[in-house]
Design an enzyme around this catalytic site. Structure first.
Site, PDB file in Angstrom:
ATOM      1  N   TYR A 165      78.646 102.576  33.796  1.00  0.00           N
ATOM      2  CA  TYR A 165      79.633 101.868  34.622  1.00  0.00           C
ATOM      3  C   TYR A 165      79.455 100.347  34.448  1.00  0.00           C
ATOM      4  CZ  TYR A 165      83.074 101.627  38.408  1.00  0.00           C
ATOM      5  OH  TYR A 165      84.211 101.417  39.135  1.00  0.00           O
ATOM      6  N   LYS A 172      82.903  95.447  40.800  1.00  0.00           N
ATOM      7  CA  LYS A 172      83.200  96.116  42.081  1.00  0.00           C
ATOM      8  C   LYS A 172      82.351  95.533  43.212  1.00  0.00           C
ATOM      9  CE  LYS A 172      86.294  99.244  40.771  1.00  0.00           C
ATOM     10  NZ  LYS A 172      87.723  98.953  40.982  1.00  0.00           N
TER      11      LYS A 172
HETATM   12  P1  NAD Z   1      94.731 104.222  36.575  1.00  0.00           P
HETATM   13  O1  NAD Z   1      94.494 103.995  35.131  1.00  0.00           O
HETATM   14  O2  NAD Z   1      95.749 105.184  36.957  1.00  0.00           O
HETATM   15  O3  NAD Z   1      95.007 102.836  37.307  1.00  0.00           O
HETATM   16  C1  NAD Z   1      94.476 101.610  36.875  1.00  0.00           C
HETATM   17  C2  NAD Z   1      95.602 100.622  36.889  1.00  0.00           C
HETATM   18  O4  NAD Z   1      95.145  99.295  36.616  1.00  0.00           O
HETATM   19  C3  NAD Z   1      96.689 100.948  35.856  1.00  0.00           C
HETATM   20  O5  NAD Z   1      97.933 101.113  36.501  1.00  0.00           O
HETATM   21  C4  NAD Z   1      96.710  99.703  34.979  1.00  0.00           C
HETATM   22  O6  NAD Z   1      98.011  99.409  34.526  1.00  0.00           O
HETATM   23  C5  NAD Z   1      96.222  98.670  35.965  1.00  0.00           C
HETATM   24  N1  NAD Z   1      95.789  97.425  35.314  1.00  0.00           N
HETATM   25  C6  NAD Z   1      94.774  97.232  34.428  1.00  0.00           C
HETATM   26  N2  NAD Z   1      94.736  95.936  34.060  1.00  0.00           N
HETATM   27  C7  NAD Z   1      95.748  95.308  34.713  1.00  0.00           C
HETATM   28  C8  NAD Z   1      96.252  93.970  34.730  1.00  0.00           C
HETATM   29  N3  NAD Z   1      95.704  92.999  33.997  1.00  0.00           N
HETATM   30  N4  NAD Z   1      97.323  93.685  35.525  1.00  0.00           N
HETATM   31  C9  NAD Z   1      97.906  94.655  36.269  1.00  0.00           C
HETATM   32  N5  NAD Z   1      97.488  95.938  36.296  1.00  0.00           N
HETATM   33  C10 NAD Z   1      96.414  96.260  35.520  1.00  0.00           C
HETATM   34  O7  NAD Z   1      93.292 104.662  37.162  1.00  0.00           O
HETATM   35  P2  NAD Z   1      92.778 104.828  38.665  1.00  0.00           P
HETATM   36  O8  NAD Z   1      91.539 105.643  38.558  1.00  0.00           O
HETATM   37  O9  NAD Z   1      93.865 105.252  39.552  1.00  0.00           O
HETATM   38  O10 NAD Z   1      92.308 103.346  39.027  1.00  0.00           O
HETATM   39  C11 NAD Z   1      92.758 102.655  40.173  1.00  0.00           C
HETATM   40  C12 NAD Z   1      91.593 101.958  40.862  1.00  0.00           C
HETATM   41  O11 NAD Z   1      90.733 102.948  41.420  1.00  0.00           O
HETATM   42  C13 NAD Z   1      90.720 101.098  39.951  1.00  0.00           C
HETATM   43  O12 NAD Z   1      90.356  99.930  40.647  1.00  0.00           O
HETATM   44  C14 NAD Z   1      89.518 101.978  39.739  1.00  0.00           C
HETATM   45  O13 NAD Z   1      88.351 101.236  39.400  1.00  0.00           O
HETATM   46  C15 NAD Z   1      89.410 102.601  41.099  1.00  0.00           C
HETATM   47  N6  NAD Z   1      88.564 103.796  41.193  1.00  0.00           N
HETATM   48  C16 NAD Z   1      88.806 104.874  40.388  1.00  0.00           C
HETATM   49  C17 NAD Z   1      87.985 105.990  40.487  1.00  0.00           C
HETATM   50  C18 NAD Z   1      88.211 107.168  39.583  1.00  0.00           C
HETATM   51  O14 NAD Z   1      87.280 107.985  39.436  1.00  0.00           O
HETATM   52  N7  NAD Z   1      89.360 107.351  39.003  1.00  0.00           N
HETATM   53  C19 NAD Z   1      86.932 106.020  41.415  1.00  0.00           C
HETATM   54  C20 NAD Z   1      86.736 104.922  42.246  1.00  0.00           C
HETATM   55  C21 NAD Z   1      87.557 103.800  42.113  1.00  0.00           C
END
Ligand code: NAD
Length: 264
Positions: A165, A172
């Site tokens: 990570y 984060k």
């Molecule tokens: P996802 O890929 O569906 O969403 C990530 C989004 O970030 C995408 O829509 C992408 O277009 C956007 N993005 C990236 N760079 C960008 C930029 N410069 N400008 C605008 N948008 C941008 O994946 P997700 O898992 O739904 O991620 C959403 C959030 O949840 C993230 O912050 C991720 O770290 C967090 N998260 C995810 C998990 C997991 O296991 N999936 C767990 C905890 C936290």
């Protein structure tokens, strides 16, 4: 006789709310789960997308729940952000909720040794994944004239070392600190700022982390509930925090992770 769930939605807890959703890439996105929850409760939504390829995914999803505002937004680009909020101001005149569900790090920085992170890789991860919340809050503040709610997504790698990570854990940690400082600044205007620390869910972003499957397997085996979470769990908690249940919750990072964070 209606179920408790049906009665809850009949009250339309987010009726009249205008909510901006940043971070939908496809139907698996955590942002999409929160969007659906807010929509079901009566909120009016605006969506953004990153680049034309994702527009093709996001626009039909947005339209499927009646959203008419779908705009480009790269959170590293101040001009695009400015334009987005100008349009929201013109069309809505106010804003109640912003969902910030965005993170990015170069793929080579999500594997191997953290110590090898380049200066540029560190900068990019911090800018997109942490600073963008600060910028968004600043643009949203003038439109949140009746108070409001900002919500972001974090992960346990902010607190403890989760192999691979790496730089995202550091970003984060910064993001969760940003939540606290923003909560203090914006509290007098009744603007609340919170984070959800979610367990592992298979999404597009998650696919960029090396050996993500092991993270999922660990979540299924080593958590008190012995199972992974679902996208909908994040949606429900997001809805709660942005709705009437959350009115006195700010500066918090709340877990929806099957209890993973209590494990030693
Ligand atoms: P996802 O890929 O569906 O969403 C990530 C989004 O970030 C995408 O829509 C992408 O277009 C956007 N993005 C990236 N760079 C960008 C930029 N410069 N400008 C605008 N948008 C941008 O994946 P997700 O898992 O739904 O991620 C959403 C959030 O949840 C993230 O912050 C991720 O770290 C967090 N998260 C995810 C998990 C997991 O296991 N999936 C767990 C905890 C936290």
């Amino acid at each position: 006789m209606s179920t408790t769930n049906e009665r809850y939605w009949a009250e339309r807890p987010y009726a009249g709310q205008k909510a901006l959703i940043i971070g939908v890439a496809n139907e698996r996105s955590l942002a999409w789960a929160i969007a659906r929850e807010l929509h079901q409760g009566g909120a009016e939504l605006a969506f953004t997308y990153l680049g034309e390829a994702l527009e093709r995914r996001v626009r039909p999803l947005a339209e499927s729940i009646g959203a008419t505002i779908v705009e480009p937004c790269n959170v590293s680009d101040d001009q695009q952000m400015e334009l987005l909020f100008k349009k929201l101001g013109e069309k809505w005149g106010k804003l109640d909720t912003v969902i910030h569900s965005v993170a990015f790090a170069n793929r080579e920085d999500l594997e191997g040794r953290f110590v090898d992170t380049s200066r540029e890789g560190f900068r990019v991860a911090m800018d997109v994944s942490a600073y963008s919340l600060v910028a968004l809050a600043r643009y949203a503040e003038p439109l949140m004239t009746q108070g409001g709610s900002l919500l972001t997504l974090s992960y346990y790698g902010a607190e403890k070392v989760v192999p691979n990570y790496n730089v995202m854990g550091v970003a984060k940690a910064a993001l969760e600190a940003c939540v606290r400082y923003l909560a203090w600044d914006l509290g007098p205007k009744k603007i609340r700022v919170n984070a959800i620390s979610a367990g592992a869910v298979k999404t597009l972003a998650a696919a960029g982390i090396r050996d993500f499957r092991s993270m999922l397997a660990a979540a299924a085996e080593n958590t008190p509930l012995r199972e992974t979470i679902h996208q909908e769990d994040v949606g429900r908690l997001g809805g709660f925090l942005c709705g009437p249940g959350g009115v006195h919750i700010t500066g918090s990072t709340m877990y929806v992770d099957s209890g993973a964070h209590i494990m030693g």
